[in-house]
Design a protein around this motif. Sequence first.
Motif, PDB file in Angstrom:
ATOM      1  N   VAL A 129       4.119  -3.757   0.961  1.00  0.00           N
ATOM      2  CA  VAL A 129       3.338  -2.866   1.809  1.00  0.00           C
ATOM      3  C   VAL A 129       3.552  -3.287   3.252  1.00  0.00           C
ATOM      4  O   VAL A 129       3.203  -4.397   3.649  1.00  0.00           O
ATOM      5  N   GLY A 130       4.179  -2.410   4.039  1.00  0.00           N
ATOM      6  CA  GLY A 130       4.457  -2.716   5.437  1.00  0.00           C
ATOM      7  C   GLY A 130       4.924  -1.475   6.150  1.00  0.00           C
ATOM      8  O   GLY A 130       4.350  -0.396   5.988  1.00  0.00           O
ATOM      9  N   ARG A 131       6.007  -1.623   6.933  1.00  0.00           N
ATOM     10  CA  ARG A 131       6.558  -0.462   7.620  1.00  0.00           C
ATOM     11  C   ARG A 131       6.998   0.592   6.615  1.00  0.00           C
ATOM     12  O   ARG A 131       6.941   1.789   6.863  1.00  0.00           O
ATOM     13  N   LEU A 132       7.467   0.136   5.454  1.00  0.00           N
ATOM     14  CA  LEU A 132       7.797   0.996   4.333  1.00  0.00           C
ATOM     15  C   LEU A 132       7.048   0.475   3.119  1.00  0.00           C
ATOM     16  O   LEU A 132       6.433  -0.584   3.160  1.00  0.00           O
ATOM     17  N   ASN A 134       3.087 -11.841   6.144  1.00  0.00           N
ATOM     18  CA  ASN A 134       3.799 -12.385   7.310  1.00  0.00           C
ATOM     19  C   ASN A 134       2.983 -12.140   8.573  1.00  0.00           C
ATOM     20  O   ASN A 134       1.896 -11.551   8.529  1.00  0.00           O
ATOM     21  N   LYS A 135       3.502 -12.580   9.712  1.00  0.00           N
ATOM     22  CA  LYS A 135       2.745 -12.508  10.956  1.00  0.00           C
ATOM     23  C   LYS A 135       2.545 -11.068  11.439  1.00  0.00           C
ATOM     24  O   LYS A 135       1.672 -10.805  12.272  1.00  0.00           O
ATOM     25  N   ALA A 136       3.349 -10.129  10.897  1.00  0.00           N
ATOM     26  CA  ALA A 136       3.197  -8.723  11.260  1.00  0.00           C
ATOM     27  C   ALA A 136       2.146  -8.021  10.394  1.00  0.00           C
ATOM     28  O   ALA A 136       1.875  -6.836  10.578  1.00  0.00           O
ATOM     29  N   GLY A 137       1.593  -8.756   9.414  1.00  0.00           N
ATOM     30  CA  GLY A 137       0.588  -8.168   8.537  1.00  0.00           C
ATOM     31  C   GLY A 137       1.158  -7.457   7.330  1.00  0.00           C
ATOM     32  O   GLY A 137       0.413  -6.858   6.549  1.00  0.00           O
ATOM     33  N   GLU A 138       2.491  -7.509   7.153  1.00  0.00           N
ATOM     34  CA  GLU A 138       3.117  -6.913   5.969  1.00  0.00           C
ATOM     35  C   GLU A 138       2.839  -7.794   4.751  1.00  0.00           C
ATOM     36  O   GLU A 138       2.724  -9.020   4.880  1.00  0.00           O
ATOM     37  N   GLU A 139       2.741  -7.166   3.596  1.00  0.00           N
ATOM     38  CA  GLU A 139       2.367  -7.907   2.397  1.00  0.00           C
ATOM     39  C   GLU A 139       3.344  -7.675   1.254  1.00  0.00           C
ATOM     40  O   GLU A 139       3.877  -6.574   1.079  1.00  0.00           O
ATOM     41  N   ARG A 182       2.966  -8.142  -2.715  1.00  0.00           N
ATOM     42  CA  ARG A 182       1.953  -8.387  -3.753  1.00  0.00           C
ATOM     43  C   ARG A 182       2.647  -8.521  -5.095  1.00  0.00           C
ATOM     44  O   ARG A 182       3.262  -7.570  -5.581  1.00  0.00           O
ATOM     45  N   ILE A 183       2.534  -9.695  -5.684  1.00  0.00           N
ATOM     46  CA  ILE A 183       3.237 -10.001  -6.931  1.00  0.00           C
ATOM     47  C   ILE A 183       2.208 -10.195  -8.040  1.00  0.00           C
ATOM     48  O   ILE A 183       1.433 -11.152  -8.021  1.00  0.00           O
ATOM     49  N   ARG A 184       2.208  -9.281  -8.993  1.00  0.00           N
ATOM     50  CA  ARG A 184       1.302  -9.372 -10.142  1.00  0.00           C
ATOM     51  C   ARG A 184       2.050 -10.063 -11.275  1.00  0.00           C
ATOM     52  O   ARG A 184       3.067  -9.547 -11.774  1.00  0.00           O
ATOM     53  N   LEU A 185       1.594 -11.243 -11.679  1.00  0.00           N
ATOM     54  CA  LEU A 185       2.251 -12.033 -12.717  1.00  0.00           C
ATOM     55  C   LEU A 185       1.641 -11.693 -14.068  1.00  0.00           C
ATOM     56  O   LEU A 185       0.531 -12.119 -14.394  1.00  0.00           O
ATOM     57  N   LEU A 186       2.371 -10.938 -14.857  1.00  0.00           N
ATOM     58  CA  LEU A 186       1.848 -10.477 -16.139  1.00  0.00           C
ATOM     59  C   LEU A 186       2.015 -11.519 -17.239  1.00  0.00           C
ATOM     60  O   LEU A 186       1.181 -11.618 -18.147  1.00  0.00           O
ATOM     61  N   GLU A 187       3.103 -12.308 -17.151  1.00  0.00           N
ATOM     62  CA  GLU A 187       3.347 -13.353 -18.145  1.00  0.00           C
ATOM     63  C   GLU A 187       4.274 -14.401 -17.527  1.00  0.00           C
ATOM     64  O   GLU A 187       5.398 -14.089 -17.137  1.00  0.00           O
TER      65      GLU A 187
END
Length: 225
Positions: free
Chosen positions: A13-16, A73-78, A80-85
């Motif tokens: 999630v960020g610029r794109l 990061n410092k630009a606020g982009e994220e 997100r990693i969901r660890l299912l197993e």
Amino acid sequence: MRLVIARCQVDYVGRLTAHLPAARRLLLIKADGSVSIHADDRAYKPLNWMSPPCWLVEGTTDDGEHALWTVTNKAGEELRIRLLEIEHDSSHELGIDPGLQKDGVEAHLQELLAEHVETLGDGYTLVRREFPTAIGPVDLLCRDATGISVAVEIKRRGEIDGVEQLTRYLELLNRDPLLAPVTGVFAAQQIKPQARTLATDRGIRCLTLDYDVLRGTESTEFKLF
């Protein structure tokens, strides 16, 4: 370095925005703070990544069923990693890497450009060759005619990897108040169009080097002009 093999789902999630559906992947968390997600069929290139400076926070999903990593990061982009197993999770101390040993041509190009630093532009002066950073030495650290610090990365063939390498150096050097602001020059005998585009997008100047001219000899190749 931390190595995690897991079935995971990744959202950027960020610029794109970008989405990786659930699948088994390798996650690399390096000492410099970078996080990258790898598949088994793309050589060295990650599917997605976050370059330093960035911060990893480990938590859980809202329902508490799975681990959730949030990399910001410092630009606020994220990322997100969901660890299912999780199948594997280990940490390894690799120590300080001596860095890539350049071949004869690249080493000679560095030496010649240091001797003829005016090739970079009028008024340029050399501060030091092999200027040390925490992730390896910058080929040349110079100052331009106005006194601005300039980091120069030298390659025989200029590719995207070289631009990424110089980008990492610039991120570190610009944290030093005695040097900042630091600009970059990507210098090579040949620069691929993709590398030139990426460098330009990041504010890095590209310079094509003529090995024969730097050596003070005439090329034996026929020229149109």
